[in-house]
Design a protein around this motif. Sequence first.
Motif, PDB file in Angstrom:
ATOM      1  N   GLU A  36      48.243  42.598  41.956  1.00  0.00           N
ATOM      2  CA  GLU A  36      47.845  42.639  43.363  1.00  0.00           C
ATOM      3  C   GLU A  36      48.696  43.643  44.139  1.00  0.00           C
ATOM      4  OE1 GLU A  36      48.188  38.669  44.755  1.00  0.00           O
ATOM      5  OE2 GLU A  36      46.355  37.953  43.758  1.00  0.00           O
ATOM      6  N   SER A  37      50.004  43.637  43.893  1.00  0.00           N
ATOM      7  CA  SER A  37      50.901  44.528  44.628  1.00  0.00           C
ATOM      8  C   SER A  37      50.637  45.990  44.288  1.00  0.00           C
ATOM      9  CB  SER A  37      52.360  44.176  44.316  1.00  0.00           C
ATOM     10  OG  SER A  37      52.661  42.860  44.708  1.00  0.00           O
ATOM     11  N   ARG A  38      50.404  46.282  43.009  1.00  0.00           N
ATOM     12  CA  ARG A  38      50.156  47.665  42.615  1.00  0.00           C
ATOM     13  C   ARG A  38      48.890  48.195  43.277  1.00  0.00           C
ATOM     14  NH1 ARG A  38      51.093  51.043  37.651  1.00  0.00           N
ATOM     15  NH2 ARG A  38      49.443  52.608  37.669  1.00  0.00           N
ATOM     16  N   ASN A  39      47.830  47.396  43.291  1.00  0.00           N
ATOM     17  CA  ASN A  39      46.588  47.843  43.921  1.00  0.00           C
ATOM     18  C   ASN A  39      46.761  48.027  45.423  1.00  0.00           C
ATOM     19  OD1 ASN A  39      45.231  47.825  41.470  1.00  0.00           O
ATOM     20  ND2 ASN A  39      44.424  45.747  41.736  1.00  0.00           N
ATOM     21  N   LYS A  79      40.877  57.548  39.246  1.00  0.00           N
ATOM     22  CA  LYS A  79      40.766  56.088  39.216  1.00  0.00           C
ATOM     23  C   LYS A  79      40.153  55.636  40.530  1.00  0.00           C
ATOM     24  CE  LYS A  79      44.210  53.560  37.709  1.00  0.00           C
ATOM     25  NZ  LYS A  79      45.500  52.820  37.677  1.00  0.00           N
ATOM     26  N   ALA A  80      38.903  55.195  40.456  1.00  0.00           N
ATOM     27  CA  ALA A  80      38.199  54.807  41.684  1.00  0.00           C
ATOM     28  C   ALA A  80      38.876  53.619  42.347  1.00  0.00           C
ATOM     29  CB  ALA A  80      36.739  54.492  41.379  1.00  0.00           C
ATOM     30  N   GLN A  81      39.276  52.636  41.549  1.00  0.00           N
ATOM     31  CA  GLN A  81      39.957  51.458  42.081  1.00  0.00           C
ATOM     32  C   GLN A  81      40.784  50.806  40.978  1.00  0.00           C
ATOM     33  OE1 GLN A  81      36.789  48.948  43.443  1.00  0.00           O
ATOM     34  NE2 GLN A  81      36.035  48.490  41.391  1.00  0.00           N
ATOM     35  N   GLY A  82      41.695  49.935  41.391  1.00  0.00           N
ATOM     36  CA  GLY A  82      42.554  49.277  40.420  1.00  0.00           C
ATOM     37  C   GLY A  82      41.802  48.254  39.584  1.00  0.00           C
ATOM     38  N   LEU A  83      42.311  47.985  38.377  1.00  0.00           N
ATOM     39  CA  LEU A  83      41.690  47.002  37.494  1.00  0.00           C
ATOM     40  C   LEU A  83      41.995  45.589  37.957  1.00  0.00           C
ATOM     41  CD1 LEU A  83      42.541  48.610  34.020  1.00  0.00           C
ATOM     42  CD2 LEU A  83      40.375  48.739  35.273  1.00  0.00           C
ATOM     43  N   THR A  84      41.100  44.675  37.612  1.00  0.00           N
ATOM     44  CA  THR A  84      41.341  43.264  37.892  1.00  0.00           C
ATOM     45  C   THR A  84      42.343  42.712  36.876  1.00  0.00           C
ATOM     46  OG1 THR A  84      39.537  42.521  36.466  1.00  0.00           O
ATOM     47  CG2 THR A  84      38.995  43.043  38.769  1.00  0.00           C
ATOM     48  N   LEU A  85      42.889  41.541  37.179  1.00  0.00           N
ATOM     49  CA  LEU A  85      43.855  40.933  36.274  1.00  0.00           C
ATOM     50  C   LEU A  85      43.209  40.583  34.937  1.00  0.00           C
ATOM     51  CD1 LEU A  85      46.675  39.826  35.742  1.00  0.00           C
ATOM     52  CD2 LEU A  85      45.943  37.665  36.803  1.00  0.00           C
ATOM     53  N   ASN A  86      41.987  40.075  34.964  1.00  0.00           N
ATOM     54  CA  ASN A  86      41.304  39.716  33.717  1.00  0.00           C
ATOM     55  C   ASN A  86      41.068  40.947  32.846  1.00  0.00           C
ATOM     56  OD1 ASN A  86      41.181  36.968  34.260  1.00  0.00           O
ATOM     57  ND2 ASN A  86      39.180  37.120  35.283  1.00  0.00           N
TER      58      ASN A  86
END
Length: 267
Positions: A104-107, A129-136
């Motif tokens: 969460e913090s990195r995104n 990178k369009a957006q950060g990856l989810t945790l899953n």
Amino acid sequence: MAQWKSALPYGLSDEMGFDRGTRCLGPSPRPGSIWHGECGGRSAFDSAIRGLEAEIANAGAHLVIDGEARSTYAKLVRGMADDLAGQVKAGGLTWAQAAEQANESRNAIMDVIRSRSTPVGRAMAEQMKAQGLTLNALIARKTTQLFGKEASFPQLSAAQQNTVFAEIVNSAGKSNPRVTANLAKLNRFGRGLLVVSIGISVYTVATSDDKLAAAGREAAVTGGGIAGGIAGGALAGLACGPGAPACVTVGAFVGGALAAFGIDWLW
């Protein structure tokens, strides 16, 4: 009262249109500079130089801003990851909690840094990178990287799952080393461009008759070029959509040029 009247040289008469007051041997020229054409050319040349100077400053400012933004991003994510790992070792967090917070913090850091970048820098980042990856998504990726393509996270032992979470925390503190190194080089190059632009401005002001007016004009044109470049890039980003650095770069260049020449013409 008698009026003195000068005599013309032998063979000349009033009918020939001579100016008796100055004894000129030909009609006086019309008022105006005899170097009018050259002065106009000089003015166009000076305007072109100021436009070039503004574009150099525009490019330099973009490179410096984006380079500093990337450097700040790398420092923030590294510090965040180290802090979370320290909390886990101190017993304040589990590895699962730390992994969730790290993602969460990195995104969040990524979004803030992109908002502080130039439109060109933001478009380049979105293309990579369009957006950060989810945790899953990160759990699935790290599981296969650490334990093979056939591995399934729910089937891992508790210790293995913690290894996956710890790797997520560690990777959250890493930035792409190639991108960071390239932007550091571009940052130094951008600073060099700004030095060149400042040098041109200093020379222009030093050789000007009206140094105060010249300094004001240089500041206005250069500042306008940088602001116009950022505005032009932002408009191009809206028109071309996210992740289109080529389009945004053209918009930044055109916006900077239009702003610089416009201010120079109005000055």
